[in-house]
Design an enzyme around this catalytic site. Structure first.
Site, PDB file in Angstrom:
ATOM      1  N   CYS A 295       0.838  -1.201   0.000  1.00  0.00           N
ATOM      2  CA  CYS A 295       0.000   0.000   0.000  1.00  0.00           C
ATOM      3  C   CYS A 295       0.878   1.258   0.000  1.00  0.00           C
ATOM      4  CB  CYS A 295      -0.969  -0.060   1.177  1.00  0.00           C
ATOM      5  SG  CYS A 295      -2.400   0.992   0.963  1.00  0.00           S
TER       6      CYS A 295
ATOM      7  N   HIS B  13      -3.130  -5.521   0.504  1.00  0.00           N
ATOM      8  CA  HIS B  13      -2.551  -5.913   1.791  1.00  0.00           C
ATOM      9  C   HIS B  13      -2.396  -7.426   1.829  1.00  0.00           C
ATOM     10  CE1 HIS B  13      -2.626  -2.006   3.820  1.00  0.00           C
ATOM     11  NE2 HIS B  13      -3.640  -1.760   3.019  1.00  0.00           N
TER      12      HIS B  13
ATOM     13  N   GLU C 199      -0.864  -8.969   3.964  1.00  0.00           N
ATOM     14  CA  GLU C 199      -0.784  -9.407   5.362  1.00  0.00           C
ATOM     15  C   GLU C 199      -2.137  -9.705   5.975  1.00  0.00           C
ATOM     16  OE1 GLU C 199      -0.490  -6.452   4.143  1.00  0.00           O
ATOM     17  OE2 GLU C 199      -0.779  -4.827   5.578  1.00  0.00           O
TER      18      GLU C 199
END
Ligand code: XMP
Length: 604
Positions: free
Chosen positions: A80, A172, A174
């Site tokens: 990001c 993202h 994650e």
């Protein structure tokens, strides 16, 4: 033993710490570093990951970090904001625009080691205002994103330069909602960085126990035990480190607990062998007095947090424990959502992060053995420490309890005049009857707190269609962060704000509604299928008689940093609807269909 490690640079995104957790899941040590840390601190790492941020890369915000990291000969991956910074540093452009929220399809342009073992289209999770529109000469586009068939592509969703070993993802990787995010992070950490797997949770526990013994010295700890998995596991870790004689527990009934909850909690703690220095106090009158007349969510949260500290201090004096350190079961999301890392925005102040506690932390008087962990890790640790399944897998219940699920208002509400037309028009385009409601709740958009209106959808379309329509409304219209589906039976009349404060009567009504929902989930065997199911009471009247609206919010999640609405079986819904609508004081029932982001799990 020296570990190969990854440096995670925390630009303040809501998920920075999650990146570190994901790396540790690969058994590779991960350390969180600050963007302005001196370059020497970065030199020993096998690779660097740059997190997202609430700042705008397009506006040059937060651009004064240690840029010498780009001169190091180690691989760097950005998510990001981090992705945008990498693009910019090497001659690309970032503009304010092209925003996406929620799921998108990532279309890979070619096979690449970052995506080894994965198919050409990947489901990924987006939450951004800015985007990369061109890359420098040494970079290539590794993937673009789109939402659904034939949608306009967003270019440069994944970029890379193999000669420089620099990579960026607009999405993202994650968060759990990026389906193969773990594999992508694994490909970077273990593949491209070549880091070897030497870190384990057992080793972390040993390191924590040493740290606790060192911090506490020959003193003792007094811990607030809510009965939730976090404080229960924290109590067990402290007992392991210090022995039972040096850990005292206090369970406070703050009047904001579920029906019959305090009794059950005390039994559970005794069953776990934590009964030796366990104390109890009914402080509901203190909490109600502190909340009297408050309506604003942050003011309510601060009042609850401050009252916890007052009650705790009073009890410490009464029990002769004033020389004890304060123990808390704080876990990582509590800190990050309170704006507790240098750059993160305050989404909500968690009760264990109010200023008085921050002050005690600064004085070294607080012990928080789980402060680095996420709920799944706490549960894993709890299982290793012998906590039974039932206690480990209880739904999370927030410290401020029903205080954040009982919305309060002086009756004036929040006007929706400017939103009614656009919401109805976009609703028609999407094939749903949509109307904004004159109240607000807390949410999170692009790492920033938002306090905005829900829309109410009325119709009998399939669940997934309603969820999709709700996501589109919240993504396209400023001022909307939540979407509800009307379950009340009869079509609702106009929703009018009503006045309602934190009173025992309203809390008892919410407790009844909550007990109905929890009972139905258990009876139908779906309790373990949902992560959490808050029941919320909202001072809105849809029948013109001043009775209030109840909302159920079943969600699926893994770490509570992101969440999806859970679809409850029809039989459960029917039971909940019949029982809740029969409660005196309730005029309607709605189902919260909002993902996080843009909503949060709790309403306040
Ligand atoms: P939100 O509402 O921010 O919640 O999506 C994420 C998770 O945290 C819980 N929560 C809290 N837990 N103290 C806590 O111990 C708090 O003040 C608090 N506020 C939210 C929430 O229930 C969810 O599991």
């Amino acid at each position: 033993m020296a570990h190969d490690a990854i440096a995670v640079v925390d630009f303040g995104g809501q998920y920075a710490h999650l990146i570190a957790t994901k790396v540790r899941r690969l058994n590779v040590r991960a350390d969180i570093l600050q963007p302005e840390d001196p370059i020497e601190r970065f030199r020993s790492y096998a690779g660097i990951i740059l997190s997202g941020s609430p700042s705008l890369s397009s506006h040059g915000e937060d651009s004064a970090y240690t840029k010498e990291i780009y001169d190091l000969d180690v691989p760097i991956l950005g998510f990001c904001f981090g992705h945008q910074e990498i693009a910019k540093h090497y001659g690309g452009t970032v503009v304010h625009g092209g925003r996406e929220w929620g799921h998108a399809d990532l279309h890979l342009t070619r096979e690449h080691p970052l995506f080894a073992g994965l198919g050409p289209v990947q489901t990924v999770w987006m939450s951004h205002f800015d985007s990369v529109t061109s890359v420098g000469p040494e970079f290539e586009e590794l993937g673009y994103s789109a939402l659904g068939e034939g949608a306009e592509p967003h270019r440069f969703a994944a970029i890379g330069s193999d000669s420089l070993r620099r990579y960026g993802f607009q999405f993202h990787a994650e968060v759990d909602a990026t389906e193969n995010g773990d594999a992508m992070i694994g490909n970077f950490v273990r593949g491209i960085c070549g880091a070897s797997p030497t870190w384990t949770l057992e080793r972390y526990l040993e390191e924590q126990e040493d740290a606790i013994r060192q911090h506490v010295g020959d003193r003792s700890v007094f811990l607030l035990a809510s009965g939730g998995v976090d404080s229960t596991v924290a109590a067990l870790v402290l007992r392991r480190a210090l022995g039972p004689g040096r850990v005292a527990l206090l369970h406070v009934d703050n009047g904001l607990m579920r029906k019959g909850e305090s009794q059950r909690v005390l039994e559970m703690l005794r069953d776990l062998g934590l009964g030796e220095r366990l104390h109890f106090v009914d402080a509901s009158a203190d909490f109600l007095a502190a909340l009297d007349g408050l309506t604003e969510p942050e003011a309510k949260r601060k009042a609850i947090g401050d009252t916890f500290v007052e009650v705790f201090d009073r009890e410490a004096v009464r029990l002769g424990l004033t020389d004890h350190l304060l123990g808390q079961g704080t876990i990582y999301p509590d800190t990050i959502e309170t704006g507790g890392t240098k750059r993160s925005d305050t989404i909500k102040t968690h009760h264990n992060r109010v200023p008085i506690i921050e002050q005690l932390i600064a004085e070294g008087k607080v012990v928080e053995p789980l402060a680095e962990l996420y709920k799944v890790e706490v549960r894993e640790l709890g299982a290793k420490l012998g906590v039974p399944h039932e206690a480990l897998w209880r739904h999370p219940f927030p410290g401020p309890g029903l205080g954040v699920r009982l919305l309060c208002s002086d009756g004036s509400g929040s006007p929706t005049d400017a939103l009614t037309g656009p919401v109805a028009a976009l609703g028609r385009e999407l094939g749903v009857d949509a109307r904004p409601l004159p109240i607000k709740s807390v949410g999170v958009k692009a790492d920033l707190r938002c306090y905005e209106h829900p829309v109410l959808l009325v119709g009998d379309q399939p669940f997934d269609d309603l969820c999709r329509a709700g996501s589109t409304l919240a993504a396209k219209l400023d001022g909307i962060n939540r979407c509800l589906w009307w379950l009340g039976g009869e079509p609702p009349g106009e929703a009018r704000p009503a006045s309602g404060y934190m009173t025992r009567e309203r809390l008892d009504l919410l407790r009844e509604a909550d007990a109905i929902v929890m009972g139905a989930l258990r009876r139908h065997g779906v309790y373990d299928d949902v992560w959490q199911c808050p029941t919320v009471l909202v001072p809105l009247s849809v029948d013109g008689e001043g009775r209030e609206l109840v909302i159920v919010r079943p969600v699926l999640s893994v770490r509570a940093m992101t969440a999806r609405p859970a679809a409850l079986p029809e039989a459960v819904l029917r039971e909940i609807r019949d029982a809740i609508l029969a409660l005196p004081g309730v005029s309607g029932l709605a189902y919260d269909l909002t993902s996080k982001p843009p909503g949060t799990i709790e309403w306040e």
